[in-house]
Design a protein around this motif. Structure first.
Motif, PDB file in Angstrom:
ATOM      1  N   LYS A  88      -8.043  14.767   3.761  1.00 18.08           N
ATOM      2  CA  LYS A  88      -8.362  15.756   2.639  1.00 18.08           C
ATOM      3  C   LYS A  88      -9.640  16.566   2.964  1.00 18.08           C
ATOM      4  N   SER A  89     -10.153  17.378   2.295  1.00 21.75           N
ATOM      5  CA  SER A  89     -11.496  18.115   2.408  1.00 21.75           C
ATOM      6  C   SER A  89     -12.330  17.818   0.960  1.00 21.75           C
ATOM      7  N   PHE A  90     -13.892  18.133   1.430  1.00 21.93           N
ATOM      8  CA  PHE A  90     -14.730  17.873   0.266  1.00 21.93           C
ATOM      9  C   PHE A  90     -15.700  19.007   0.352  1.00 21.93           C
ATOM     10  N   SER A  91     -16.275  19.429  -0.522  1.00 20.36           N
ATOM     11  CA  SER A  91     -17.325  20.465  -0.570  1.00 20.36           C
ATOM     12  C   SER A  91     -18.669  19.783  -0.233  1.00 20.36           C
ATOM     13  N   ARG A  92     -19.543  20.688   0.470  1.00 14.49           N
ATOM     14  CA  ARG A  92     -20.904  20.032   1.057  1.00 14.49           C
ATOM     15  C   ARG A  92     -21.661  19.391  -0.004  1.00 14.49           C
ATOM     16  N   ASP A  93     -21.595  19.965  -1.194  1.00 15.64           N
ATOM     17  CA  ASP A  93     -22.501  19.113  -2.325  1.00 15.64           C
ATOM     18  C   ASP A  93     -22.002  17.907  -2.653  1.00 15.64           C
ATOM     19  N   ARG A  94     -20.785  17.451  -1.984  1.00 16.59           N
ATOM     20  CA  ARG A  94     -20.391  16.155  -2.424  1.00 16.59           C
ATOM     21  C   ARG A  94     -20.695  14.992  -1.203  1.00 16.59           C
ATOM     22  N   LEU A  95     -21.445  15.875  -0.263  1.00 16.57           N
ATOM     23  CA  LEU A  95     -21.942  14.672   0.802  1.00 16.57           C
ATOM     24  C   LEU A  95     -22.890  14.160   0.538  1.00 16.57           C
ATOM     25  N   ASN A  96     -22.739  12.728   0.693  1.00 14.70           N
ATOM     26  CA  ASN A  96     -23.805  11.619   0.427  1.00 14.70           C
ATOM     27  C   ASN A  96     -24.083  11.550  -1.161  1.00 14.70           C
ATOM     28  N   ASP A  97     -22.876  11.890  -1.900  1.00 15.24           N
ATOM     29  CA  ASP A  97     -23.241  11.728  -3.635  1.00 15.24           C
ATOM     30  C   ASP A  97     -22.699  10.392  -4.085  1.00 15.24           C
ATOM     31  N   ASN A  98     -22.779   9.385  -2.949  1.00 11.35           N
ATOM     32  CA  ASN A  98     -22.323   8.274  -3.547  1.00 11.35           C
ATOM     33  C   ASN A  98     -21.116   7.871  -4.283  1.00 11.35           C
ATOM     34  N   PHE A  99     -20.313   8.774  -4.028  1.00  9.42           N
ATOM     35  CA  PHE A  99     -18.768   8.780  -4.237  1.00  9.42           C
ATOM     36  C   PHE A  99     -17.911   9.052  -3.151  1.00  9.42           C
ATOM     37  N   CYS A 100     -17.104   8.161  -3.087  1.00  5.90           N
ATOM     38  CA  CYS A 100     -16.131   8.011  -1.698  1.00  5.90           C
ATOM     39  C   CYS A 100     -14.809   9.016  -1.705  1.00  5.90           C
ATOM     40  N   ASP A 101     -15.094  10.078  -1.185  1.00  4.92           N
ATOM     41  CA  ASP A 101     -13.944  11.020  -1.310  1.00  4.92           C
ATOM     42  C   ASP A 101     -12.683  10.902  -0.109  1.00  4.92           C
ATOM     43  N   CYS A 102     -13.266  10.369   1.170  1.00  5.22           N
ATOM     44  CA  CYS A 102     -12.650  10.488   2.174  1.00  5.22           C
ATOM     45  C   CYS A 102     -12.406   8.914   2.723  1.00  5.22           C
ATOM     46  N   PRO A 103     -11.093   8.408   2.830  1.00  2.00           N
ATOM     47  CA  PRO A 103     -10.786   6.959   2.981  1.00  2.00           C
ATOM     48  C   PRO A 103     -11.616   6.606   4.293  1.00  2.00           C
ATOM     49  N   ASP A 104     -12.016   7.270   5.290  1.00  2.07           N
ATOM     50  CA  ASP A 104     -12.680   7.081   6.536  1.00  2.07           C
ATOM     51  C   ASP A 104     -14.224   7.021   6.374  1.00  2.07           C
ATOM     52  N   GLY A 105     -14.755   7.501   5.178  1.00  2.00           N
ATOM     53  CA  GLY A 105     -16.039   7.427   4.973  1.00  2.00           C
ATOM     54  C   GLY A 105     -16.832   8.668   5.365  1.00  2.00           C
ATOM     55  N   THR A 106     -16.066   9.629   5.910  1.00  2.80           N
ATOM     56  CA  THR A 106     -16.734  10.902   6.346  1.00  2.80           C
ATOM     57  C   THR A 106     -17.594  11.533   5.451  1.00  2.80           C
ATOM     58  N   ASP A 107     -17.427  11.535   4.235  1.00  2.60           N
ATOM     59  CA  ASP A 107     -18.270  12.343   3.060  1.00  2.60           C
ATOM     60  C   ASP A 107     -19.623  11.336   2.709  1.00  2.60           C
TER      61      ASP A 107
END
Length: 204
Positions: free
Chosen positions: A56-75
């Motif tokens: 999947k993809s995520f927006s930059r404002d969700r980088l290091n927001d303490n919520f896991c969006d990517c199963p591999d932990g990219t975010d």
């Protein structure tokens, strides 16, 4: 007169130390990029970022927001939200390495620069200029180091070993330069003060 001169010297020393501290802080990464390898900074610069596993993809404002969006932990490279994530310790002046993200803010100083414990609960002294990791206030980190070499070897296989060595060397050079500059500054101040006292005595 002596009190005024002493006060002047003291202010000069404090000003120099603040300047040295500011220069040293320039070598640390942007807080929003905490835990990210220098070669991956460009990867995270887009407005929308893909998970490295392609899921999947995520927006930059969700980088290091303490919520896991990517199963591999990219975010979440800078938090412990993703169990599969990994945190990069820059360790300027020592050996850069990766730790598993579950070790972030766990009250153990795994990175010798203390960057993995940024929530303020534990104060980790920077031991990198001494050439290695340090112990924390609750015990040592040795029980956790087994995974670190695995991550370091993976990064070496991807061709980043030379970049990490250069990064570590530049950090060590900065620390040495700042220390030499501080010693030279103090010697100059001491010499100037002795010279001023000598002139004062001769003028009496």
């Amino acid at each position: 007169m002596n009190i005024a001169m002493d006060s002047y010297y003291f202010r000069s020393i404090v000003s120099f130390l603040l300047l040295a501290s500011t220069a040293s802080s320039l070598s640390f990464p942007n807080p929003s990029l905490l835990g990210i390898h220098p070669l991956d900074v460009k990867y995270y610069s887009s407005e929308f970022i893909k998970c490295k596993d392609g899921s999947k993809s995520f927006s930059r404002d969700r980088l290091n927001d303490n919520f896991c969006d990517c199963p591999d932990g990219t975010d979440e490279p800078g938090t412990s939200a993703c169990s599969a994530g990994k945190f990069y310790c820059r360790n300027l002046g020592s050996k850069p390495l990766f730790i598993v993200s579950s070790h972030v803010n766990d009250r153990f100083c795994d990175c010798c620069d203390g960057s993995d414990e940024y929530d303020g609960i534990v104060r980790c002294p920077n031991a990198c200029v001494m050439g290695g990791n340090t112990e924390n206030m609750y015990g040592n980190y040795n029980s956790k180091v087994s995974n670190l070499d695995v991550f370091a070897e993976k990064e070496t296989e991807h061709g980043v070993k030379s970049e990490e060595s250069a990064h570590s060397l530049s950090g060590l050079k900065l620390a040495v330069i700042l220390q030499v500059a501080l010693v030279a500054f103090l010697v100059i101040l001491w010499s100037f003060r002795c010279h001023t006292r000598y002139r004062r005595r001769r003028s009496r």
